[in-house]
Design an enzyme around this catalytic site. Structure first.
Site, short mmCIF file in Angstrom:
data_model
loop_
_atom_site.label_atom_id
_atom_site.label_comp_id
_atom_site.label_asym_id
_atom_site.label_seq_id
_atom_site.Cartn_x
_atom_site.Cartn_y
_atom_site.Cartn_z
N TYR A 1 -3.64 -4.24 -2.57
CA TYR A 1 -3.45 -4.62 -1.17
C TYR A 1 -3.36 -6.14 -1.05
O TYR A 1 -2.53 -6.67 -0.32
CB TYR A 1 -4.60 -4.09 -0.31
N ASN B 1 2.23 2.83 10.54
CA ASN B 1 3.61 3.23 10.77
C ASN B 1 4.44 3.26 9.48
O ASN B 1 5.44 2.59 9.37
CB ASN B 1 4.23 2.25 11.76
N CYS C 1 3.69 4.35 -0.55
CA CYS C 1 2.33 3.87 -0.28
C CYS C 1 1.39 4.24 -1.42
O CYS C 1 0.38 3.59 -1.61
CB CYS C 1 1.80 4.49 1.00
N HIS C 2 1.73 5.28 -2.15
CA HIS C 2 0.83 5.73 -3.21
C HIS C 2 0.77 4.73 -4.37
O HIS C 2 -0.09 4.84 -5.23
CB HIS C 2 1.28 7.11 -3.70
N GLU D 1 4.68 9.31 -12.51
CA GLU D 1 5.56 8.16 -12.67
C GLU D 1 5.28 7.38 -13.95
O GLU D 1 6.00 6.48 -14.31
CB GLU D 1 5.39 7.25 -11.46
#
Length: 114
Positions: free
Chosen positions: A24, A47, A55-56, A84
């Site tokens: 973050y 949003n 976001c993961h 991934e």
DNA sequence: ACCGTGACCAGCC
DNA sequence: CGGCTGGCCACGG
């Protein structure tokens, strides 16, 4: 350029390559607000464009995943990252982190760097 | 138009 | 060594 901080956050998160994760604080810094790590998390939860923003791939500085994660269920984020190619490390004997099964992302290898 | 709140991180006592 | 507060931005009611 008139985009809000949130928009810039989305843009940065979208740039995270597959098989890589960002913190973050790092996203906040790339968005132009190194002190606004709080709002990065809020921006993604406030949003997020479903199916567009990965976001993961955004995790804590410790490498642990966000609480209350809702892509399809808790633990789904970890499986997505593993799919991934992101590597996970087992929890320390002394450190037990709830909400992530104690497993953390191997930041040493999978943290996104320019 | 105002106030409160929200996936964090790092510094300080 | 541990716990707490501050900082920063946008959006909903």
């Amino acid at each position: 350029m008139s985009e809000t901080f949130n928009e810039q956050v989305y843009d940065v998160v979208r740039r995270i390559p597959r098989g890589r994760v960002a913190t973050y604080g790092q996203v906040a810094a790339l968005a132009g607000r190194p002190r606004a790590a709080r709002f990065v998390g809020f921006a993604l939860h406030a949003n997020p464009e479903p199916g567009v923003i990965p976001c993961h791939r955004v995790v804590f500085r410790d490498g642990s995943l966000a609480p209350g994660f809702a892509f399809g269920g808790p633990g789904e984020q970890r499986r997505l990252l593993e799919t991934e190619g992101v590597m996970f490390v087992p929890p320390d004997d002394d450190s037990v982190n709830a909400g992530a099964d104690g497993w953390r992302v191997d930041m040493a290898q999978c943290q996104w760097r320019e």
